[in-house]
Design a protein around this motif. Structure first.
Motif, PDB file in Angstrom:
ATOM      1  N   ARG A  32       0.824  -1.202   0.000  1.00 11.51           N
ATOM      2  CA  ARG A  32       0.000   0.000   0.000  1.00 11.51           C
ATOM      3  C   ARG A  32       0.855   1.247   0.000  1.00 11.51           C
ATOM      4  O   ARG A  32       1.847   1.337   0.718  1.00 11.51           O
ATOM      5  CB  ARG A  32      -0.896  -0.006   1.228  1.00 11.51           C
ATOM      6  CG  ARG A  32      -2.277   0.506   0.923  1.00 11.51           C
ATOM      7  CD  ARG A  32      -3.170   0.306   2.082  1.00 11.51           C
ATOM      8  NE  ARG A  32      -3.092   1.522   2.894  1.00 11.51           N
ATOM      9  CZ  ARG A  32      -3.668   1.676   4.054  1.00 11.51           C
ATOM     10  NH1 ARG A  32      -4.346   0.705   4.575  1.00 11.51           N
ATOM     11  NH2 ARG A  32      -3.572   2.796   4.714  1.00 11.51           N
ATOM     12  N   GLN A  33       0.479   2.241  -0.808  1.00 11.65           N
ATOM     13  CA  GLN A  33       1.192   3.506  -0.868  1.00 11.65           C
ATOM     14  C   GLN A  33       0.455   4.538  -0.018  1.00 11.65           C
ATOM     15  O   GLN A  33      -0.757   4.431   0.186  1.00 11.65           O
ATOM     16  CB  GLN A  33       1.254   4.011  -2.303  1.00 11.65           C
ATOM     17  CG  GLN A  33       2.109   3.153  -3.201  1.00 11.65           C
ATOM     18  CD  GLN A  33       2.174   3.741  -4.593  1.00 11.65           C
ATOM     19  OE1 GLN A  33       1.426   4.650  -4.928  1.00 11.65           O
ATOM     20  NE2 GLN A  33       3.061   3.209  -5.412  1.00 11.65           N
ATOM     21  N   PRO A  34       1.179   5.531   0.476  1.00 16.47           N
ATOM     22  CA  PRO A  34       0.495   6.583   1.230  1.00 16.47           C
ATOM     23  C   PRO A  34      -0.466   7.365   0.329  1.00 16.47           C
ATOM     24  O   PRO A  34      -0.338   7.366  -0.894  1.00 16.47           O
ATOM     25  CB  PRO A  34       1.639   7.468   1.725  1.00 16.47           C
ATOM     26  CG  PRO A  34       2.844   7.040   1.008  1.00 16.47           C
ATOM     27  CD  PRO A  34       2.607   5.710   0.419  1.00 16.47           C
ATOM     28  N   LEU A  40       3.180  13.591  -4.471  1.00 17.79           N
ATOM     29  CA  LEU A  40       4.639  13.591  -4.379  1.00 17.79           C
ATOM     30  C   LEU A  40       5.277  13.235  -5.714  1.00 17.79           C
ATOM     31  O   LEU A  40       6.301  13.809  -6.095  1.00 17.79           O
ATOM     32  CB  LEU A  40       5.097  12.619  -3.293  1.00 17.79           C
ATOM     33  CG  LEU A  40       4.723  13.003  -1.866  1.00 17.79           C
ATOM     34  CD1 LEU A  40       5.115  11.901  -0.901  1.00 17.79           C
ATOM     35  CD2 LEU A  40       5.377  14.313  -1.485  1.00 17.79           C
ATOM     36  N   ARG A  41       4.668  12.302  -6.449  1.00 20.60           N
ATOM     37  CA  ARG A  41       5.180  11.963  -7.783  1.00 20.60           C
ATOM     38  C   ARG A  41       5.106  13.164  -8.715  1.00 20.60           C
ATOM     39  O   ARG A  41       6.022  13.443  -9.480  1.00 20.60           O
ATOM     40  CB  ARG A  41       4.383  10.799  -8.368  1.00 20.60           C
ATOM     41  CG  ARG A  41       4.960   9.446  -8.072  1.00 20.60           C
ATOM     42  CD  ARG A  41       4.389   8.369  -8.980  1.00 20.60           C
ATOM     43  NE  ARG A  41       2.941   8.344  -9.041  1.00 20.60           N
ATOM     44  CZ  ARG A  41       2.161   7.675  -8.207  1.00 20.60           C
ATOM     45  NH1 ARG A  41       2.695   6.960  -7.239  1.00 20.60           N
ATOM     46  NH2 ARG A  41       0.858   7.706  -8.336  1.00 20.60           N
ATOM     47  N   GLU A  42       3.982  13.889  -8.646  1.00 19.94           N
ATOM     48  CA  GLU A  42       3.825  15.063  -9.507  1.00 19.94           C
ATOM     49  C   GLU A  42       4.824  16.159  -9.138  1.00 19.94           C
ATOM     50  O   GLU A  42       5.387  16.813 -10.014  1.00 19.94           O
ATOM     51  CB  GLU A  42       2.404  15.603  -9.407  1.00 19.94           C
ATOM     52  CG  GLU A  42       2.138  16.752 -10.343  1.00 19.94           C
ATOM     53  CD  GLU A  42       0.721  17.271 -10.265  1.00 19.94           C
ATOM     54  OE1 GLU A  42       0.395  18.163 -11.052  1.00 19.94           O
ATOM     55  OE2 GLU A  42      -0.053  16.797  -9.412  1.00 19.94           O
ATOM     56  N   ILE A  43       5.082  16.350  -7.867  1.00 16.36           N
ATOM     57  CA  ILE A  43       6.060  17.346  -7.430  1.00 16.36           C
ATOM     58  C   ILE A  43       7.444  16.988  -7.951  1.00 16.36           C
ATOM     59  O   ILE A  43       8.165  17.834  -8.485  1.00 16.36           O
ATOM     60  CB  ILE A  43       6.056  17.474  -5.897  1.00 16.36           C
ATOM     61  CG1 ILE A  43       4.776  18.157  -5.432  1.00 16.36           C
ATOM     62  CG2 ILE A  43       7.274  18.240  -5.409  1.00 16.36           C
ATOM     63  CD1 ILE A  43       4.557  18.118  -3.943  1.00 16.36           C
TER      64      ILE A  43
END
Length: 137
Positions: A32-34, A40-43
């Motif tokens: 499971r991911q937060p 965060l990926r987009e940032i």
């Protein structure tokens, strides 16, 4: 004696509860991911690119409407033409200003021990920058 942070709580019968690591877990919990993982990926993606953030056509439309409003106030009757490099330079400067402004507002947010940007952070940022800042004119 008070319980320390790492110690498990005791139940009403006096036996300690299972520790977090020894509890039975569901099979899907390991992968499971937060919840904030997509943000965060987009940032990270935006930090690694040098592309402009505002779409070019939208920015161009806003600039033209502002210039047209100013020109109409001074009763100018000619046409105004923009070179591509002038529009790109203006957009680059505007985005740099906005990113810097958001960074300063985020510092105000963190100083107040919050994680959510609020209007009062932007107002404080404008106030701290002083009357000679572009946003205060």
């Amino acid at each position: 004696m008070a319980r320390r942070k790492g110690e498990p709580r005791s139940s009403s019968t006096g036996s300690p509860l299972q520790s977090r690591s020894s509890r039975s877990t569901r099979s899907g919990d390991d992968n499971r991911q937060p919840r904030n993982a997509p943000a965060l990926r987009e940032i990270k993606r935006l930090q690694n690119t040098t592309n402009l953030l505002i779409p070019r056509k939208s920015f161009q439309d806003v600039v033209r409407s502002i210039v047209l409003r100013i020109v109409c106030q001074h009763h100018f009757t000619g046409t105004i033409r923009w070179s591509v490099t002038a529009m790109e330079a203006l957009q680059e400067a505007a985005e740099a200003y906005l990113v810097n402004f958001f960074e300063d507002a985020l510092l105000c947010t963190l100083h107040a021990r919050r994680v959510t940007l609020m209007v009062k952070d932007f107002e404080l940022t404008r106030r701290m920058r002083g009357p000679n800042d572009v946003a205060n004119r």
